[in-house]
Design a protein around this motif. Structure first.
Motif, mmCIF file in Angstrom:
data_model
loop_
_atom_site.group_PDB
_atom_site.id
_atom_site.type_symbol
_atom_site.label_atom_id
_atom_site.label_comp_id
_atom_site.label_asym_id
_atom_site.label_seq_id
_atom_site.Cartn_x
_atom_site.Cartn_y
_atom_site.Cartn_z
ATOM 1 N N THR A 2 0.921 -1.125 0.038
ATOM 2 C CA THR A 2 0.031 0.063 -0.024
ATOM 3 C C THR A 2 0.632 1.263 -0.114
ATOM 4 O OG1 THR A 2 0.003 0.021 2.498
ATOM 5 C CG2 THR A 2 -1.773 -0.868 1.106
ATOM 6 N N LYS A 16 -7.455 8.526 -4.665
ATOM 7 C CA LYS A 16 -8.322 7.331 -4.690
ATOM 8 C C LYS A 16 -9.114 7.191 -5.990
ATOM 9 C CE LYS A 16 -8.308 6.428 0.146
ATOM 10 N NZ LYS A 16 -9.275 6.389 1.330
ATOM 11 N N GLU A 19 -6.936 6.165 -8.879
ATOM 12 C CA GLU A 19 -6.657 4.490 -8.466
ATOM 13 C C GLU A 19 -7.972 3.729 -9.103
ATOM 14 O OE1 GLU A 19 -3.455 4.344 -5.365
ATOM 15 O OE2 GLU A 19 -5.292 4.596 -4.546
ATOM 16 N N GLU A 20 -9.123 4.120 -8.739
ATOM 17 C CA GLU A 20 -10.480 3.365 -8.994
ATOM 18 C C GLU A 20 -10.376 3.429 -10.787
ATOM 19 O OE1 GLU A 20 -13.418 5.522 -7.049
ATOM 20 O OE2 GLU A 20 -12.890 4.795 -4.697
ATOM 21 N N TRP A 23 -5.632 4.380 -12.732
ATOM 22 C CA TRP A 23 -4.434 5.157 -12.748
ATOM 23 C C TRP A 23 -3.275 4.521 -11.579
ATOM 24 C CZ3 TRP A 23 -3.366 10.202 -15.340
ATOM 25 C CH2 TRP A 23 -4.352 10.263 -16.283
ATOM 26 N N ARG A 24 -2.073 4.572 -12.039
ATOM 27 C CA ARG A 24 -1.158 4.342 -10.961
ATOM 28 C C ARG A 24 -0.710 5.455 -10.184
ATOM 29 N NH1 ARG A 24 2.776 2.602 -14.543
ATOM 30 N NH2 ARG A 24 4.328 4.235 -14.034
ATOM 31 N N VAL A 25 -0.659 5.406 -8.791
ATOM 32 C CA VAL A 25 -0.148 6.561 -8.175
ATOM 33 C C VAL A 25 1.231 6.043 -7.635
ATOM 34 C CG1 VAL A 25 -0.352 7.814 -5.827
ATOM 35 C CG2 VAL A 25 -2.297 7.120 -7.614
ATOM 36 N N ILE A 36 0.867 10.710 -11.008
ATOM 37 C CA ILE A 36 -0.234 9.691 -11.295
ATOM 38 C C ILE A 36 0.255 9.404 -12.663
ATOM 39 C CG2 ILE A 36 -2.024 10.149 -9.557
ATOM 40 C CD1 ILE A 36 -3.452 11.704 -11.697
#
Length: 89
Positions: A2, A16, A19-20, A23-25, A36
């Motif tokens: 995480t 968030k 990410e949903e 997209w990669r953080v 991102i």
């Protein structure tokens, strides 16, 4: 594994959301809290100009920065195009 949470709640909510949407953080970097990355990284996706966005750790206006991050995610032309073709099927 995480990732660490962003200290500003508005920006964390925008991350968030990203990410949903796939997209990669990534946390860390030279001058930013993180970045991102678009899941498509498509050449046609607005010339790749918006496939990466910096996430600032202490923006002057966190709410405005969070809205800008959401806008980048929501206006991804490849994502919109793929969503249109899925809805037509």
């Amino acid at each position: 594994m995480t990732r660490s949470s962003h200290p500003k709640k508005e920006i964390e909510a925008a991350l968030k959301h990203a990410e949903e949407e796939g997209w990669r953080v990534e946390v860390g970097g030279s001058h930013a809290w993180g970045k991102i990355y678009c899941p498509y990284n498509d050449d046609e996706c607005r010339c790749g100009e918006f496939c990466i966005a910096s996430v600032w750790s202490t923006p002057r206006n966190p709410g405005s920065h969070a809205r800008a991050l959401r806008r980048v995610v929501d206006k991804c032309s490849t994502h919109q195009r793929r969503g249109d073709t899925e809805s037509e099927d």
